[in-house]
Every structure is written in C-alpha cells, then in structure tokens.
Design an enzyme around this catalytic site. Structure first.
Site, PDB file in Angstrom:
ATOM      1  N   SER A 179      11.458  -7.991  27.969  1.00 53.27           N
ATOM      2  CA  SER A 179      10.264  -8.532  27.289  1.00 53.27           C
ATOM      3  C   SER A 179      10.266 -10.046  27.114  1.00 53.27           C
ATOM      4  CB  SER A 179      10.104  -7.892  25.909  1.00 53.27           C
ATOM      5  OG  SER A 179       9.660  -6.578  26.036  1.00 53.27           O
ATOM      6  N   LYS A 199       7.629 -11.775  28.941  1.00 50.57           N
ATOM      7  CA  LYS A 199       6.223 -11.764  28.494  1.00 50.57           C
ATOM      8  C   LYS A 199       5.759 -13.156  28.075  1.00 50.57           C
ATOM      9  CE  LYS A 199       6.473  -6.977  26.867  1.00 50.57           C
ATOM     10  NZ  LYS A 199       6.774  -6.150  25.685  1.00 50.57           N
ATOM     11  N   TYR A 238       4.006  -5.914  36.141  1.00 52.11           N
ATOM     12  CA  TYR A 238       4.647  -5.813  34.822  1.00 52.11           C
ATOM     13  C   TYR A 238       6.109  -5.372  34.938  1.00 52.11           C
ATOM     14  CZ  TYR A 238       5.686  -4.194  30.102  1.00 52.11           C
ATOM     15  OH  TYR A 238       6.296  -4.000  28.885  1.00 52.11           O
ATOM     16  N   TYR A 265       8.371  -7.981  17.266  1.00 54.78           N
ATOM     17  CA  TYR A 265       7.644  -6.747  16.918  1.00 54.78           C
ATOM     18  C   TYR A 265       7.675  -6.486  15.415  1.00 54.78           C
ATOM     19  CZ  TYR A 265       8.675  -6.726  21.826  1.00 54.78           C
ATOM     20  OH  TYR A 265       8.828  -7.107  23.124  1.00 54.78           O
ATOM     21  N   VAL A 287      14.768  -5.737  25.599  1.00 56.62           N
ATOM     22  CA  VAL A 287      15.642  -4.573  25.432  1.00 56.62           C
ATOM     23  C   VAL A 287      16.900  -4.622  26.315  1.00 56.62           C
ATOM     24  CG1 VAL A 287      13.974  -2.916  24.514  1.00 56.62           C
ATOM     25  CG2 VAL A 287      14.224  -3.168  26.986  1.00 56.62           C
TER      26      VAL A 287
HETATM   27  O1  DON Z   1       7.978  -2.051  28.853  1.00 53.11           O
HETATM   28  C1  DON Z   1       9.103  -1.889  28.381  1.00 53.11           C
HETATM   29  O2  DON Z   1       9.346  -0.990  27.577  1.00 53.11           O
HETATM   30  C2  DON Z   1      10.200  -2.820  28.815  1.00 53.11           C
HETATM   31  N1  DON Z   1      10.007  -3.238  30.172  1.00 53.11           N
HETATM   32  C3  DON Z   1      10.264  -4.047  27.966  1.00 53.11           C
HETATM   33  C4  DON Z   1      10.442  -3.748  26.493  1.00 53.11           C
HETATM   34  C5  DON Z   1      11.185  -4.784  25.732  1.00 53.11           C
HETATM   35  O3  DON Z   1      11.982  -5.525  26.240  1.00 53.11           O
HETATM   36  C6  DON Z   1      10.962  -4.785  24.265  1.00 53.11           C
HETATM   37  N2  DON Z   1      11.757  -5.820  23.631  1.00 53.11           N
HETATM   38  N3  DON Z   1      12.481  -5.888  22.736  1.00 53.11           N
END
Ligand code: DON
Length: 304
Positions: A64, A67, A189, A240, A258
C-alpha cells in the site's frame, strides 16, 4: 547536531531482540514466505546524507505504500478534478472495508484505502499510454534508480486471491465511478502493490514529499501545493483505523504496507523507512511503528 546513526543503531538493536514481532501477512500467499525476523531502517536527511541499520538493503513488497505514488502521478495528470471521484477524509475503517463505499455511492473516502487506490488506478489507466510501464518509469525517475521493479510472483499471487478488491472495483463500477474495465484497472493495482524496494531505495523515492516536490537530483516532479495535500492525506489516512495512533505515537505523515514497510517524513528535514514484516492487528508493522515512535521521541523531531 543529532547523531542519527547512533540513534538508528540503538533502535535496530532493540528491534532485533524483540520477542513480540507481530504476524506476517498471509492473505496474499506469496507474502507469507518472508521471515518475521527481518528488520531494516534508513533515514535520509534533506542534504542527502543517509543512515542505515539492519536489513536496510533488502528488497520487500511495498504494497500500500505504492498508493501514495499512484496518487502523486494521478494528481499531476488530473489536477483537482481528482477530488470529484475520491474524498480526503479518514475512513476509520480497515483498508479493505466495503461498507462506507456502498453508503457513500461509490466515492471512496480517501485515495489510500484500497477502494480509493482503485479509482486512482482507473485514472492512470485512462491517462497513461502503457500504464504499468509508465508508472514504473515514474517511480524509477523520482528515485533516480532504474533497478526498481515489480515482483511478478507477488502480483500474480494477489491476482488469484484479491477477491475483496474485485468486490470493491465492481461496486465502484456499479456507481459509475470506474471508467475502464475491472480487470485492466486491477491489473495495474496488483502490479503497483507488488513494487519491491529496500528501505534505502524507499527513502529516495519519498524524498520529493519532504522536499517540496523536488527529487534528490533537484528536478521538480510535483507542485508545492500538491505535496502539501498529499502529506496531509498521509497524516490523516496513511494508517487506516490506526492513523490517530500513528499521529499520537510518531507525529509524522507516513504510509504503511502489509509487506511490513513504513515510510514517514518530516518536511524539510528527513525521510525515514522501516521494514519489519510482522504486523499488528490493524495491518501495520508492529516493530516499524515502535521504531518510529522511538526515533521521533529520542530526536524530538516531529511535525508537532
Ligand atoms: O490490496 C491489498 O490488500 C494489498 N495489495 C495492499 C494492502 C496494504 O498494504 C494495506 N496496508 N497496510
């Protein structure tokens, strides 16, 4: 004069002996292969001096964190029209929640939750000739590092298991806030989330956010007012439903992923990246958050 190297060495030493390290993400199967024992940290100051410790040179999936980079590129291409399609309020929800999206008619709360980043990817797909390649080139250019790449195995792993992202994309589409087809948008994405960088590379990429839009080579990529807005969104939405806690503990705009990475910055002063794959129950790196709390407390440097 603050001895950053000494402080970072102390933080890394403490992290290496920590017993409670959080849980490595496994909902993207490929991510579960990484050891929870890893810990890396790099701080890059405004003059370009860098201070590192631990596994700072090892590449990991930034997930993320990407993003913010997608937002920067889309903001540059689309200008303030962007805000008609995505909001700027913290969601107070986990990164992949769908309930607010339905209640708010397919307009995601902000560009850093999954739904918001999917809308940003839709904009990039519309505006770029070769979205995956052009986005990668943008990241390579701001870091001045052509070795930055996507991780094919991670991208494919998420493509097979990213059901919630498919659900979010179809929901957004049903409200008319996705112009391209779901597969094409999610392909960008998933690849964007699979970018692999080390802490040492990540601070170079994020240098522009602490340096008014100018990269290390002094080239302008974003306008000052755009940097102000992106940093504000990182502060309020970057973690978040733990954004308040991160502001309280650390006091810097930042973004987590993550894969266990966190990047944070103090405008005009420094940019810092940590990597520790074990996550807390909100999906943010457990030791990374602790390390950054120590950094800003020991140095007395935060936006507050
Ligand atoms: O879309 C997802 O769930 C992952 N590609 C990215 C989520 C993420 O990194 C949330 N961050 N803490």
């Amino acid at each position: 004069m603050i001895d950053f190297q000494h402080i970072i060495d102390t933080i890394a030493k403490e992290a290496n002996t920590a017993e409670e390290r959080g849980k490595v993400a496994s909902y993207i199967p490929e991510l579960s292969k990484v050891s929870a024992k890893k810990f890396g940290i790099t701080l890059l100051d405004a003059d370009g001096n860098s201070f590192s410790a631990g596994d700072s040179n090892e590449r990991f999936s930034i997930q993320s964190i990407s993003k913010v980079l997608a937002l920067a590129k889309a903001f540059d291409l689309e200008g303030d029209h962007l805000w008609q399609r995505v909001g700027v309020e913290p969601s107070g929800d986990p990164f992949n929640h769908l309930s607010l999206l339905e209640m708010e008619n397919g307009i995601p709360r902000n560009p850093l939750i999954n739904a918001g980043a999917i809308v940003i990817c839709d904009i990039l797909v519309s505006k770029l000739n070769a979205p995956k390649q052009d986005f990668l080139t943008f990241v390579q250019q701001i870091a001045d590092d052509p070795t930055i790449t996507y991780d094919e195995a991670v991208a494919q792993s998420e493509k097979k298991t990213g059901f919630k992202n498919y659900a979010a994309a179809y929901l957004i589409k049903s409200y008319g806030n996705l112009t391209n087809d779901v597969e094409t948008v999610l392909d960008l994405y998933f690849y964007m989330c699979s970018l692999t960088l080390s802490c040492e590379q990540l601070v170079k990429v994020f240098y522009i956010f602490m340096n008014h839009g100018k990269c290390l080579r002094n080239q302008h990529y974003l306008k000052i007012y755009q940097i102000k807005r992106i940093n504000a969104i990182m502060l309020t939405c970057g973690f978040y439903d733990e954004a308040g806690e991160f502001a309280f503990e650390v006091g810097l705009p930042g973004k987590s992923g993550v894969g266990g990475g966190i990047v944070a910055l103090l405008p005009n002063e420094f940019c810092v990246a940590t990597w520790s794959p074990g996550l807390n129950d909100k999906g943010n790196s457990k030791l990374g958050m602790r390390a950054l709390e120590k950094l800003t407390t020991k140095t007395g440097l935060s936006i507050f």
